[in-house]
Design a protein around this motif. Structure first.
Motif, PDB file in Angstrom:
ATOM      1  N   VAL A  33       0.490  -2.903  -0.687  1.00  0.00           N
ATOM      2  CA  VAL A  33      -0.618  -3.354  -1.525  1.00  0.00           C
ATOM      3  C   VAL A  33      -1.232  -4.578  -0.868  1.00  0.00           C
ATOM      4  CG1 VAL A  33      -1.270  -4.220  -3.805  1.00  0.00           C
ATOM      5  CG2 VAL A  33       0.513  -2.489  -3.599  1.00  0.00           C
ATOM      6  N   SER A  34      -2.560  -4.643  -0.806  1.00  0.00           N
ATOM      7  CA  SER A  34      -3.242  -5.796  -0.212  1.00  0.00           C
ATOM      8  C   SER A  34      -2.930  -7.055  -1.006  1.00  0.00           C
ATOM      9  CB  SER A  34      -4.752  -5.553  -0.177  1.00  0.00           C
ATOM     10  OG  SER A  34      -5.284  -5.570  -1.489  1.00  0.00           O
ATOM     11  N   PRO A  35      -3.050  -8.227  -0.378  1.00  0.00           N
ATOM     12  CA  PRO A  35      -2.771  -9.477  -1.084  1.00  0.00           C
ATOM     13  C   PRO A  35      -3.588  -9.653  -2.363  1.00  0.00           C
ATOM     14  CG  PRO A  35      -2.899  -9.887   1.266  1.00  0.00           C
ATOM     15  CD  PRO A  35      -3.324  -8.455   1.039  1.00  0.00           C
ATOM     16  N   ASP A  36      -4.842  -9.182  -2.369  1.00  0.00           N
ATOM     17  CA  ASP A  36      -5.662  -9.320  -3.586  1.00  0.00           C
ATOM     18  C   ASP A  36      -5.514  -8.129  -4.523  1.00  0.00           C
ATOM     19  OD1 ASP A  36      -7.110  -7.326  -2.316  1.00  0.00           O
ATOM     20  OD2 ASP A  36      -9.002  -8.441  -2.300  1.00  0.00           O
ATOM     21  N   GLY A  37      -4.750  -7.108  -4.105  1.00  0.00           N
ATOM     22  CA  GLY A  37      -4.476  -5.960  -4.955  1.00  0.00           C
ATOM     23  C   GLY A  37      -5.567  -4.916  -5.022  1.00  0.00           C
ATOM     24  N   THR A  38      -6.656  -5.065  -4.275  1.00  0.00           N
ATOM     25  CA  THR A  38      -7.794  -4.145  -4.413  1.00  0.00           C
ATOM     26  C   THR A  38      -7.689  -2.890  -3.560  1.00  0.00           C
ATOM     27  OG1 THR A  38      -9.077  -5.349  -2.748  1.00  0.00           O
ATOM     28  CG2 THR A  38      -9.378  -5.993  -5.067  1.00  0.00           C
ATOM     29  N   TRP A  39      -6.721  -2.817  -2.645  1.00  0.00           N
ATOM     30  CA  TRP A  39      -6.522  -1.606  -1.857  1.00  0.00           C
ATOM     31  C   TRP A  39      -5.047  -1.462  -1.500  1.00  0.00           C
ATOM     32  CZ3 TRP A  39      -5.111  -3.265   3.078  1.00  0.00           C
ATOM     33  CH2 TRP A  39      -5.592  -4.497   3.490  1.00  0.00           C
ATOM     34  N   VAL A  40      -4.662  -0.242  -1.168  1.00  0.00           N
ATOM     35  CA  VAL A  40      -3.297   0.053  -0.740  1.00  0.00           C
ATOM     36  C   VAL A  40      -3.356   0.766   0.603  1.00  0.00           C
ATOM     37  CG1 VAL A  40      -2.268   0.153  -3.040  1.00  0.00           C
ATOM     38  CG2 VAL A  40      -3.207   2.228  -2.035  1.00  0.00           C
ATOM     39  N   VAL A  41      -2.358   0.501   1.428  1.00  0.00           N
ATOM     40  CA  VAL A  41      -2.299   1.115   2.758  1.00  0.00           C
ATOM     41  C   VAL A  41      -1.183   2.139   2.793  1.00  0.00           C
ATOM     42  CG1 VAL A  41      -1.819   0.709   5.209  1.00  0.00           C
ATOM     43  CG2 VAL A  41      -3.233  -0.903   3.937  1.00  0.00           C
ATOM     44  N   ASP A  42      -1.535   3.341   3.231  1.00  0.00           N
ATOM     45  CA  ASP A  42      -0.559   4.388   3.518  1.00  0.00           C
ATOM     46  C   ASP A  42      -0.174   4.175   4.977  1.00  0.00           C
ATOM     47  OD1 ASP A  42       0.796   6.701   4.253  1.00  0.00           O
ATOM     48  OD2 ASP A  42      -0.658   8.061   3.343  1.00  0.00           O
ATOM     49  N   GLU A  43       1.012   3.603   5.217  1.00  0.00           N
ATOM     50  CA  GLU A  43       1.421   3.263   6.583  1.00  0.00           C
ATOM     51  C   GLU A  43       1.566   4.498   7.463  1.00  0.00           C
ATOM     52  OE1 GLU A  43       3.954  -0.708   6.630  1.00  0.00           O
ATOM     53  OE2 GLU A  43       4.902   0.837   5.376  1.00  0.00           O
ATOM     54  N   ARG A  44       2.023   5.604   6.893  1.00  0.00           N
ATOM     55  CA  ARG A  44       2.215   6.820   7.687  1.00  0.00           C
ATOM     56  C   ARG A  44       0.880   7.376   8.180  1.00  0.00           C
ATOM     57  NH1 ARG A  44       3.182  12.148   5.216  1.00  0.00           N
ATOM     58  NH2 ARG A  44       3.025  13.556   6.947  1.00  0.00           N
ATOM     59  N   ALA A  45      -0.101   7.436   7.294  1.00  0.00           N
ATOM     60  CA  ALA A  45      -1.406   7.992   7.658  1.00  0.00           C
ATOM     61  C   ALA A  45      -2.337   6.939   8.259  1.00  0.00           C
ATOM     62  CB  ALA A  45      -2.063   8.620   6.430  1.00  0.00           C
ATOM     63  N   ARG A  46      -1.954   5.668   8.179  1.00  0.00           N
ATOM     64  CA  ARG A  46      -2.764   4.547   8.668  1.00  0.00           C
ATOM     65  C   ARG A  46      -4.135   4.513   8.004  1.00  0.00           C
ATOM     66  NH1 ARG A  46      -0.683   0.725   9.491  1.00  0.00           N
ATOM     67  NH2 ARG A  46      -2.340  -0.143  10.720  1.00  0.00           N
ATOM     68  N   LEU A  47      -4.115   4.681   6.672  1.00  0.00           N
ATOM     69  CA  LEU A  47      -5.339   4.658   5.880  1.00  0.00           C
ATOM     70  C   LEU A  47      -5.235   3.599   4.789  1.00  0.00           C
ATOM     71  CD1 LEU A  47      -5.910   8.480   5.360  1.00  0.00           C
ATOM     72  CD2 LEU A  47      -7.183   6.955   6.897  1.00  0.00           C
ATOM     73  N   ALA A  48      -6.342   2.941   4.521  1.00  0.00           N
ATOM     74  CA  ALA A  48      -6.427   1.981   3.417  1.00  0.00           C
ATOM     75  C   ALA A  48      -7.267   2.626   2.320  1.00  0.00           C
ATOM     76  CB  ALA A  48      -7.061   0.674   3.883  1.00  0.00           C
ATOM     77  N   TRP A  49      -6.701   2.724   1.129  1.00  0.00           N
ATOM     78  CA  TRP A  49      -7.366   3.353  -0.009  1.00  0.00           C
ATOM     79  C   TRP A  49      -7.861   2.289  -0.976  1.00  0.00           C
ATOM     80  CZ3 TRP A  49      -8.186   8.510  -0.433  1.00  0.00           C
ATOM     81  CH2 TRP A  49      -7.457   9.341   0.414  1.00  0.00           C
ATOM     82  N   ALA A  50      -9.071   2.464  -1.492  1.00  0.00           N
ATOM     83  CA  ALA A  50      -9.530   1.618  -2.585  1.00  0.00           C
ATOM     84  C   ALA A  50      -8.578   1.871  -3.751  1.00  0.00           C
ATOM     85  CB  ALA A  50     -10.962   1.964  -2.964  1.00  0.00           C
TER      86      ALA A  50
END
Length: 181
Positions: A33-50
């Motif tokens: 989860v990003s520090p501000d909580g506005t996005w999450v990163v799927d480490e396996r797929a290397r994608l950041a989701w809103a």
């Protein structure tokens, strides 16, 4: 032994580190989860989701508000607008990416609508033209394929089902994705 001045200089950094650890601990393994909580990163797929669908906003503990509904063209325009405004490469997710997100029930996406969402996967229907039909010859249709794309792909976030026959004029929620930082 630390001096009070040194301790005061290190406390903000320590607090920031703890906040980052707390955000990391709130996500299941493989997700950050990003520090501000506005996005999450799927480490396996290397994608950041809103973290919230478009139209909803992160409150610090959940997504609040009403999801905006978009036609496929409006969804693509929103991704471009958001990318230009933030200087990031936001885009519509591809079918496999959104299906993976739907399958990850433990991913911290609170308040997410469990309904069909747009994807950026192309859906092209090729209509063969009969070169022997006079109407087609008169219009210049000499056997070539005419391509049309009145339909698009969507994924049901409740079931993970994907369909490529959704009319592009349908109004659906949108969750954007971008490459992970």
């Amino acid at each position: 032994m630390h001096t009070p001045a040194l301790l005061l200089r290190t406390l903000p950094a320590l607090a920031l580190g703890c906040a980052a650890l707390g955000a990391r601990a709130a996500a299941p393994e493989g997700w950050i989860v990003s520090p501000d909580g506005t996005w999450v990163v799927d480490e396996r797929a290397r994608l950041a989701w809103a973290r919230c669908v478009e139209g909803m906003r992160w409150t610090g503990s959940t997504c609040a508000g009403q999801p905006e509904l978009f036609t496929h063209g409006e969804a693509q325009a929103r991704a471009r607008q958001r990318g230009q405004a933030e200087g990031l490469r936001w885009r519509l997710p591809r079918v496999p990416e959104l299906k993976r997100l739907a399958a990850q029930q433990a991913v911290p996406l609170p308040g997410a609508p469990q309904q069909w969402h747009w994807t950026g996967t192309a859906s092209v229907n090729a209509a063969r033209v009969n070169p022997y039909a006079y109407d087609n010859v008169a219009r210049g249709g000499m056997g070539e394929s005419r391509l049309s794309a009145p339909q698009g792909w969507a994924v049901d976030m409740g079931s993970g089902e994907a369909r490529g026959d959704v009319g592009r004029g349908a109004r659906l929620p949108l969750r954007l994705v971008r490459p992970a930082p």
